[in-house]
Design a protein around this motif. Structure first.
Motif, PDB file in Angstrom:
ATOM      1  N   PRO A   1     -12.244  13.662  25.610  1.00  0.00           N
ATOM      2  CA  PRO A   1     -12.450  13.362  24.189  1.00  0.00           C
ATOM      3  C   PRO A   1     -13.913  13.419  23.765  1.00  0.00           C
ATOM      4  O   PRO A   1     -14.811  13.021  24.505  1.00  0.00           O
ATOM      5  N   ILE A   2     -14.110  13.925  22.554  1.00  0.00           N
ATOM      6  CA  ILE A   2     -15.425  13.849  21.906  1.00  0.00           C
ATOM      7  C   ILE A   2     -15.209  13.376  20.479  1.00  0.00           C
ATOM      8  O   ILE A   2     -14.317  13.859  19.777  1.00  0.00           O
ATOM      9  N   VAL A   3     -16.002  12.392  20.061  1.00  0.00           N
ATOM     10  CA  VAL A   3     -15.926  11.816  18.724  1.00  0.00           C
ATOM     11  C   VAL A   3     -17.048  12.413  17.879  1.00  0.00           C
ATOM     12  O   VAL A   3     -18.208  12.442  18.302  1.00  0.00           O
ATOM     13  N   LEU A   4     -16.709  12.899  16.677  1.00  0.00           N
ATOM     14  CA  LEU A   4     -17.676  13.515  15.779  1.00  0.00           C
ATOM     15  C   LEU A   4     -17.935  12.610  14.582  1.00  0.00           C
ATOM     16  O   LEU A   4     -16.996  12.171  13.906  1.00  0.00           O
ATOM     17  N   LEU A   5     -19.220  12.362  14.289  1.00  0.00           N
ATOM     18  CA  LEU A   5     -19.634  11.515  13.176  1.00  0.00           C
ATOM     19  C   LEU A   5     -20.497  12.321  12.208  1.00  0.00           C
ATOM     20  O   LEU A   5     -21.569  12.803  12.572  1.00  0.00           O
ATOM     21  N   HIS A   6     -20.037  12.458  10.984  1.00  0.00           N
ATOM     22  CA  HIS A   6     -20.649  13.334   9.974  1.00  0.00           C
ATOM     23  C   HIS A   6     -21.899  12.727   9.344  1.00  0.00           C
ATOM     24  O   HIS A   6     -22.180  11.529   9.486  1.00  0.00           O
TER      25      HIS A   6
END
Length: 271
Positions: free
Chosen positions: A37-42
């Motif tokens: 998993p990789i979490v992306l934060l805009h």
């Protein structure tokens, strides 16, 4: 501005999406692909699609991608809850809890990078690797003038901008646009510093990607990289586990459009 994207990068639909309860409100997420998993934060005022639309199809070929929309952004409703980086980082942890993800890589762009730094500091056991794109952990990380712009920002400056168009397309309540902007701009005006000591204690490997003219003070950036174990002569000692990439001829906004370069650096680092 020159742009560079990976050819034939098709928009893909999330495998799942929804809301996770988080600290008195709810946070929208989308999940793509399978794997680590990789979490992306805009970035500030962005949606998932605006920030990550070109990159998600590439990352999702080999990984589980969890893209989050922070308080008031995109599909996530506006909340009168006091806005802080610590609370937003806790929200990210709540999304991970909801999706039963013990730990993940985390990548953040601009404002999302500030939240990612905060996440690394307060939730170290939940983090594997950290990717920071064009972001700082303290106000003094920007070049002179950037903080002055934050201080003079007003909601009307973004009226009918592409940011508002993207917001209107997905926001659960479009009438909250100005309240959302006021909340974000109030936070941006407040000087902040997550602490040199705290950054130095980050044990996860960190990749920092910066444009050469993206508003980040490169002297401060060199200090940040040194806090993370970089800036050494790797012929005389071990290569640091953290990496620094500076992409030429890029501004803050244009940098995020360099899909091929950003994906290349991220893919090598995350491998």
């Amino acid at each position: 501005m020159a742009t560079s994207s990976i050819s034939n990068a098709q928009k893909i639909k999330p495998g799942s999406s929804g809301y996770a309860a988080a600290n008195g409100t709810k946070v929208y997420y989308e999940v793509y692909g399978e794997g680590q998993p990789i979490v992306l934060l805009h970035g500030a005022y962005y949606t998932i699609e605006m920030n990550w639309g070109q990159l998600i199809p590439e990352l999702a070929k080999t990984r589980k991608v969890i893209a989050v929309e922070l308080q008031g952004h995109g599909h996530t409703p506006f909340s009168d809850r006091k806005l802080s980086r610590a609370t937003l980082a806790s929200d990210v942890e709540k999304v991970m809890d909801y999706l039963k993800i013990d730990s993940a890589d985390v990548a953040g762009y601009s404002f999302g990078g500030q939240v990612a730094y905060q996440f690394a500091i307060q939730s170290p056991k939940r983090l594997k690797k950290l990717v920071i794109i064009s972001s700082v952990y303290k106000s003094d990380g920007w070049v002179s003038g950037v903080n002055d712009v934050f201080k003079m920002m007003k909601p009307e400056f973004l009226a009918n901008s592409p940011l508002q168009v993207a917001y209107d397309a997905v926001a659960p309540d479009k009438t909250k646009w100005n309240k959302f902007l006021e909340q974000m701009m109030t936070l941006a005006r407040e000087p902040f510093d997550l602490g040199d000591d705290n950054v130095a204690k980050i044990t996860a490997p960190v990749l920092i990607i910066s444009g050469d003219n993206d508003g980040m003070d490169k002297i401060e950036l060199a200090k940040t990289y040194k806090l993370l174990g970089g800036g050494v002569s790797a012929d005389l000692q071990a290569m640091p586990k953290s990496h620094l990439a500076i992409i030429p001829n890029q501004s803050h906004v244009s940098l995020m459009r360099q899909t091929k370069e950003i994906f290349g650096y991220m893919d090598r680092f995350l491998q």
